[in-house]
Design an enzyme around this catalytic site. Sequence first.
Site, PDB file in Angstrom:
ATOM      1  N   ASP A  13       0.919   1.972   3.583  1.00 56.36           N
ATOM      2  CA  ASP A  13       0.427   2.527   2.324  1.00 56.36           C
ATOM      3  C   ASP A  13      -0.461   1.459   1.705  1.00 56.36           C
ATOM      4  O   ASP A  13      -0.439   0.300   2.106  1.00 56.36           O
ATOM      5  CB  ASP A  13       1.618   2.847   1.400  1.00 56.36           C
ATOM      6  CG  ASP A  13       1.176   3.355   0.027  1.00 56.36           C
ATOM      7  OD1 ASP A  13       0.256   4.190  -0.029  1.00 56.36           O
ATOM      8  OD2 ASP A  13       1.736   2.915  -0.993  1.00 56.36           O
ATOM      9  N   SER A  14      -1.230   1.845   0.687  1.00 58.49           N
ATOM     10  CA  SER A  14      -2.029   0.848  -0.028  1.00 58.49           C
ATOM     11  C   SER A  14      -1.139  -0.146  -0.767  1.00 58.49           C
ATOM     12  O   SER A  14      -1.581  -1.240  -1.081  1.00 58.49           O
ATOM     13  CB  SER A  14      -2.940   1.544  -1.029  1.00 58.49           C
ATOM     14  OG  SER A  14      -2.160   2.249  -1.975  1.00 58.49           O
ATOM     15  N   TYR A  45      -6.184   2.461  -3.208  1.00 58.31           N
ATOM     16  CA  TYR A  45      -7.165   3.155  -2.374  1.00 58.31           C
ATOM     17  C   TYR A  45      -7.771   4.343  -3.131  1.00 58.31           C
ATOM     18  O   TYR A  45      -8.875   4.782  -2.824  1.00 58.31           O
ATOM     19  CB  TYR A  45      -6.493   3.710  -1.115  1.00 58.31           C
ATOM     20  CG  TYR A  45      -6.165   2.690  -0.040  1.00 58.31           C
ATOM     21  CD1 TYR A  45      -6.417   1.330  -0.196  1.00 58.31           C
ATOM     22  CD2 TYR A  45      -5.580   3.120   1.164  1.00 58.31           C
ATOM     23  CE1 TYR A  45      -6.100   0.428   0.809  1.00 58.31           C
ATOM     24  CE2 TYR A  45      -5.276   2.220   2.170  1.00 58.31           C
ATOM     25  CZ  TYR A  45      -5.533   0.881   1.995  1.00 58.31           C
ATOM     26  OH  TYR A  45      -5.224  -0.007   2.998  1.00 58.31           O
ATOM     27  N   CYS A  76       0.456   7.300   2.670  1.00 58.86           N
ATOM     28  CA  CYS A  76      -0.455   7.187   1.542  1.00 58.86           C
ATOM     29  C   CYS A  76      -1.313   8.436   1.579  1.00 58.86           C
ATOM     30  O   CYS A  76      -1.929   8.745   2.602  1.00 58.86           O
ATOM     31  CB  CYS A  76      -1.321   5.944   1.730  1.00 58.86           C
ATOM     32  SG  CYS A  76      -2.739   5.830   0.619  1.00 58.86           S
ATOM     33  N   GLU A 156       3.245   1.811 -11.246  1.00 60.81           N
ATOM     34  CA  GLU A 156       3.204   0.382 -10.894  1.00 60.81           C
ATOM     35  C   GLU A 156       3.759  -0.474 -12.040  1.00 60.81           C
ATOM     36  O   GLU A 156       4.400  -1.485 -11.818  1.00 60.81           O
ATOM     37  CB  GLU A 156       1.762  -0.053 -10.611  1.00 60.81           C
ATOM     38  CG  GLU A 156       1.163   0.504  -9.345  1.00 60.81           C
ATOM     39  CD  GLU A 156       1.412  -0.399  -8.138  1.00 60.81           C
ATOM     40  OE1 GLU A 156       1.691  -1.585  -8.323  1.00 60.81           O
ATOM     41  OE2 GLU A 156       1.355   0.121  -7.014  1.00 60.81           O
ATOM     42  N   CYS A 196       0.509  12.167  -4.274  1.00 62.24           N
ATOM     43  CA  CYS A 196       0.350  10.710  -4.228  1.00 62.24           C
ATOM     44  C   CYS A 196       1.752  10.135  -4.182  1.00 62.24           C
ATOM     45  O   CYS A 196       2.635  10.593  -4.928  1.00 62.24           O
ATOM     46  CB  CYS A 196      -0.395  10.208  -5.474  1.00 62.24           C
ATOM     47  SG  CYS A 196      -0.414   8.398  -5.628  1.00 62.24           S
ATOM     48  N   HIS A 198       2.979   7.584  -5.307  1.00 61.69           N
ATOM     49  CA  HIS A 198       3.461   6.971  -6.557  1.00 61.69           C
ATOM     50  C   HIS A 198       4.098   7.990  -7.502  1.00 61.69           C
ATOM     51  O   HIS A 198       4.872   7.618  -8.383  1.00 61.69           O
ATOM     52  CB  HIS A 198       2.294   6.335  -7.338  1.00 61.69           C
ATOM     53  CG  HIS A 198       1.869   5.005  -6.828  1.00 61.69           C
ATOM     54  ND1 HIS A 198       1.047   4.857  -5.751  1.00 61.69           N
ATOM     55  CD2 HIS A 198       2.149   3.746  -7.261  1.00 61.69           C
ATOM     56  CE1 HIS A 198       0.829   3.563  -5.540  1.00 61.69           C
ATOM     57  NE2 HIS A 198       1.482   2.880  -6.438  1.00 61.69           N
TER      58      HIS A 198
END
Lengths: 279, 279
Positions: A13-14, A45, A76, A156, A196, A198
């Site tokens: 993943d990024s 990304y 990702c 994040e 996504c 996240h």
Amino acid sequence: MKNVAELPIGMFDSGVGGLTVLKALRQRMPCEDVIYLGDTARLPYGTKSPQTVTRYGVQCGAELVSRGIKLLVVACNTASAMALSALREAYPDVPVIGVVEPGARAACSVTKNGSIAVVATESTIAGGAYQRAIHSISPAARIVGHPCSLFVALAEEGWIDGDVPEAVAARYLDPVFNPASGAVDPVIPDTLVLGCTHFPLLAPAIRKVTPPETVIVDSAATTAETVFEELTLLELIRPGSGCGTTAYLTTDDAPRFARTGTRFLGTPITENEVELVDL
Amino acid sequence: MKNVAELPIGMFDSGVGGLTVLKALRQRMPCEDVIYLGDTARLPYGTKSPQTVTRYGVQCGAELVSRGIKLLVVACNTASAMALSALREAYPDVPVIGVVEPGARAACSVTKNGSIAVVATESTIAGGAYQRAIHSISPAARIVGHPCSLFVALAEEGWIDGDVPEAVAARYLDPVFNPASGAVDPVIPDTLVLGCTHFPLLAPAIRKVTPPETVIVDSAATTAETVFEELTLLELIRPGSGCGTTAYLTTDDAPRFARTGTRFLGTPITENEVELVDL
């Protein structure tokens, strides 16, 4: 020579978002060894061009393939949307599984009114991969794609509850789920794909701004199932029982990877489990 | 051979944030030519390690120096905080000016109670560059450093007014400017340094959550003044009058650079003015 079935699954993943997919994989296949690579030096990304994301994706693939893997999971959405065919071309001997197609499949199986909303990064939405994947399964589906870049930064930062994520979710999603009365298209989606890796962390905030009947789909569990089916088909399920191991690689700042990664994986990652690599 | 004074000023940032510094430079020195490089393929720098930021910064410097520049402006707080000495070592013939020291100088000149708050990216705060720069000017200053990573994402997304930026600003800054009564330290900062080139766009939202007497300092104007002083000292001010030119370089996605950059610069950048480079 090591039996192919004994090799680990490679996953990248990024950054740490893909750990939500690793978590699902661990639950579905606890015996498998996994090498997880987070390209944190170059994340995100999701705001970058297809050319750049493809180049980064192929470099991540090279690192994992060079260590010996039996299957590659692109954990990702952005890289799955853009780099999957380049990866398959670059590594023809390794099966490559992305997260977009499993997510699309899950959405098509749950929608009742055929109206599906997809939230993802700017690049994923602009590239149209979800739209294509959903239409290839359900050609008549109505799809609303909505870029929600700030969700990445919120996840994040660890701001997954409280006023801010709810305000952000409302600003992004009210036009989709609570359109002004008299809006042209009244078919409110009954299914929302979190496109996504996240975004599952923000599901509670997202839930608060969607109608109660909306089904929220994330591709982690479906991707894990797809990996299981593929390995079964290839007769590459790791024999035996017991817990598989996980090796963590990152391209920048191992302590930060361990710290933020723990939030996504849901179980602790310690700094000395994380190896720094240069791609 | 071109006279050195005729050469452009080189300037780089991780992305478009440094265009707030370019804007100030254009106002102070309209005759100078400028080459601006935004390393958008690898942004943001603010969550990355000193080693990685230094490596990226030196690569950006190399690209600009190879094109012939008379002075290098590091228009990125994170890179200024981490890569300045490496850049000076790598390019000893080119004067290198960062944004941290000018920002620190501006803060020290306006504070009355000696209490200064600095908001910046995670890496800038953790590295302590502002704290050191302020203390070298005002050793008795009291400094509160506060990482505000989400401001970067908000500015990039263009969400610079309304509920969301205000809610984010309040969550970050209330502990600094509106601490709970009975908190240990009652000296509320009277000066707030915007220690990231993205943050000036959010000044209106930040203003709403700080006491009215707080002076908000950004380093753009002070940095432009520092560049002017340095060029004057070196007798390298471009002779003549008229408008200088700007060349834009980016490492990813020229259309996106033009689109988001326009917001930061305050005047339009068109896609065909932007050259894609590979570092």
